[in-house]
Design a protein around this motif. Sequence first.
Motif, short mmCIF file in Angstrom:
data_model
loop_
_atom_site.label_atom_id
_atom_site.label_comp_id
_atom_site.label_asym_id
_atom_site.label_seq_id
_atom_site.Cartn_x
_atom_site.Cartn_y
_atom_site.Cartn_z
N UNK A 39 -6.15 -12.51 -8.49
CA UNK A 39 -6.86 -11.22 -8.55
C UNK A 39 -8.34 -11.43 -8.29
N UNK A 40 -8.85 -12.52 -8.80
CA UNK A 40 -10.26 -12.84 -8.61
C UNK A 40 -10.57 -13.00 -7.12
N UNK A 41 -9.66 -13.67 -6.45
CA UNK A 41 -9.82 -13.88 -5.02
C UNK A 41 -9.81 -12.54 -4.27
N UNK A 42 -8.88 -11.68 -4.64
CA UNK A 42 -8.80 -10.36 -4.00
C UNK A 42 -10.04 -9.54 -4.28
N UNK A 68 -11.61 2.20 -6.20
CA UNK A 68 -11.40 2.73 -7.55
C UNK A 68 -10.94 1.63 -8.51
N UNK A 69 -10.00 0.82 -8.05
CA UNK A 69 -9.55 -0.32 -8.88
C UNK A 69 -10.71 -1.27 -9.17
N UNK A 70 -11.58 -1.43 -8.19
CA UNK A 70 -12.71 -2.35 -8.39
C UNK A 70 -13.56 -1.92 -9.59
N UNK A 71 -13.71 -0.59 -9.75
CA UNK A 71 -14.51 -0.13 -10.89
C UNK A 71 -13.73 -0.24 -12.21
N UNK A 72 -12.42 -0.44 -12.10
CA UNK A 72 -11.63 -0.68 -13.32
C UNK A 72 -11.69 -2.15 -13.74
N UNK A 73 -11.89 -3.00 -12.74
CA UNK A 73 -11.76 -4.44 -12.98
C UNK A 73 -13.09 -5.16 -13.19
N UNK A 74 -14.21 -4.42 -13.03
CA UNK A 74 -15.50 -5.11 -12.98
C UNK A 74 -15.82 -5.91 -14.26
N UNK A 75 -15.51 -5.34 -15.42
CA UNK A 75 -15.82 -6.08 -16.66
C UNK A 75 -14.97 -7.34 -16.77
N UNK A 76 -13.69 -7.22 -16.43
CA UNK A 76 -12.80 -8.37 -16.48
C UNK A 76 -13.26 -9.45 -15.50
N UNK A 115 -8.52 6.87 -18.00
CA UNK A 115 -8.51 5.70 -17.13
C UNK A 115 -9.77 4.87 -17.29
N UNK A 116 -9.73 3.70 -16.73
CA UNK A 116 -10.85 2.77 -16.93
C UNK A 116 -11.86 2.82 -15.79
N UNK A 117 -11.65 3.70 -14.83
CA UNK A 117 -12.51 3.67 -13.65
C UNK A 117 -13.78 4.49 -13.87
N UNK A 118 -14.53 4.61 -12.81
CA UNK A 118 -15.84 5.25 -12.93
C UNK A 118 -15.73 6.77 -12.94
N UNK A 176 -11.46 9.14 -3.13
CA UNK A 176 -10.44 9.84 -2.36
C UNK A 176 -9.09 9.53 -2.98
N UNK A 177 -8.04 10.27 -2.62
CA UNK A 177 -6.72 9.99 -3.19
C UNK A 177 -6.27 8.54 -2.98
N UNK A 178 -6.70 7.88 -1.90
CA UNK A 178 -6.30 6.47 -1.79
C UNK A 178 -7.34 5.49 -2.34
N UNK A 179 -8.26 6.02 -3.15
CA UNK A 179 -9.10 5.13 -3.94
C UNK A 179 -10.34 4.62 -3.23
#
Lengths: 78, 197
Positions: A24-27, A6-14, B100-103, B109-112
């Motif tokens: 963060x880039x490495x992760x 989920x975080x990956x889809x938040x960070x893709x543009x950055x 939020x910024x996500x898709x 799932x709850x843990x992403x």
Amino acid sequence: MLPSCRNMTELSSEYLAGKLSWSMRLKFRLHLMMCIHCRRYLRQFQLMLRLTPQISMDEELEEKQIDLIAQKIKQARQ
Amino acid sequence: MADEKLLISRVLAGEEEAFSDLVKQYHNGMLRVASAIVGSADADDVVQDAWIKAIRALENFEGRATLKTWLTTIVANTAKSHAKKHSRWLALEDLKSDERDDLGLERFTPNGHWLNPLKVWDLGSPEAAACSEQMHQALVETLETLSHAQRMVFILHELNGMEVESICNILEITPSNARVLLHRARNKLYAAIEAMI
Ligand SMILES: [Zn+2]
């Protein structure tokens, strides 16, 4: 800790803009290496970025309209 | 760029057809920006003002940006002044929202983790896909569903090629806010394309 999918889809543009911090880039990259779904998301995200600029929402201008606007602009020049 | 220079010199020389060529090439893109900022009812007037400003300043165009970017900047600033004059310059309220910024929450799932594997796109080339009437329609409709701020940033950056840094100056927001708006818009477009596959 690595970012979640989920975080990956938040960070893709950055990420693509090169705006993530070094660590963060490495992760982000590590997660990509391990996760086929996020690789797919990123690939398709990039595909979308190439596709959208080609969508023009505009109707074709009519010849008459073009001339009218062109005339106005030309007058402004004189 | 060479074409641009030639076009500009033809306009400066007052060549009749050059004005039409200029309009043909750039008018729609300017209209798109004006509509995004002030709405379609006032967009024609704004673009006309912008053209006049641009044409009077054309001698000073230095070619540091492309002509398209330069014209986009002029029309965006003209639109902003217009909106402010009519007290319609919106504070970009959706930056304060908790969107939020996500898709999209329902995908994880709850843990992403991904709930379901992502659909694979089979679009052929982006060029071919962009030509499809259906795709075109879906994307135009999705643009309409974006917030005002998201739409402005998306159009300025993605369709008119303006750098995020320049967009910030025009819209009076921080670079990180602009990038958030852009990213939310992109994920919505992503979802729209996927829904069509
Ligand atoms: Zn993942």
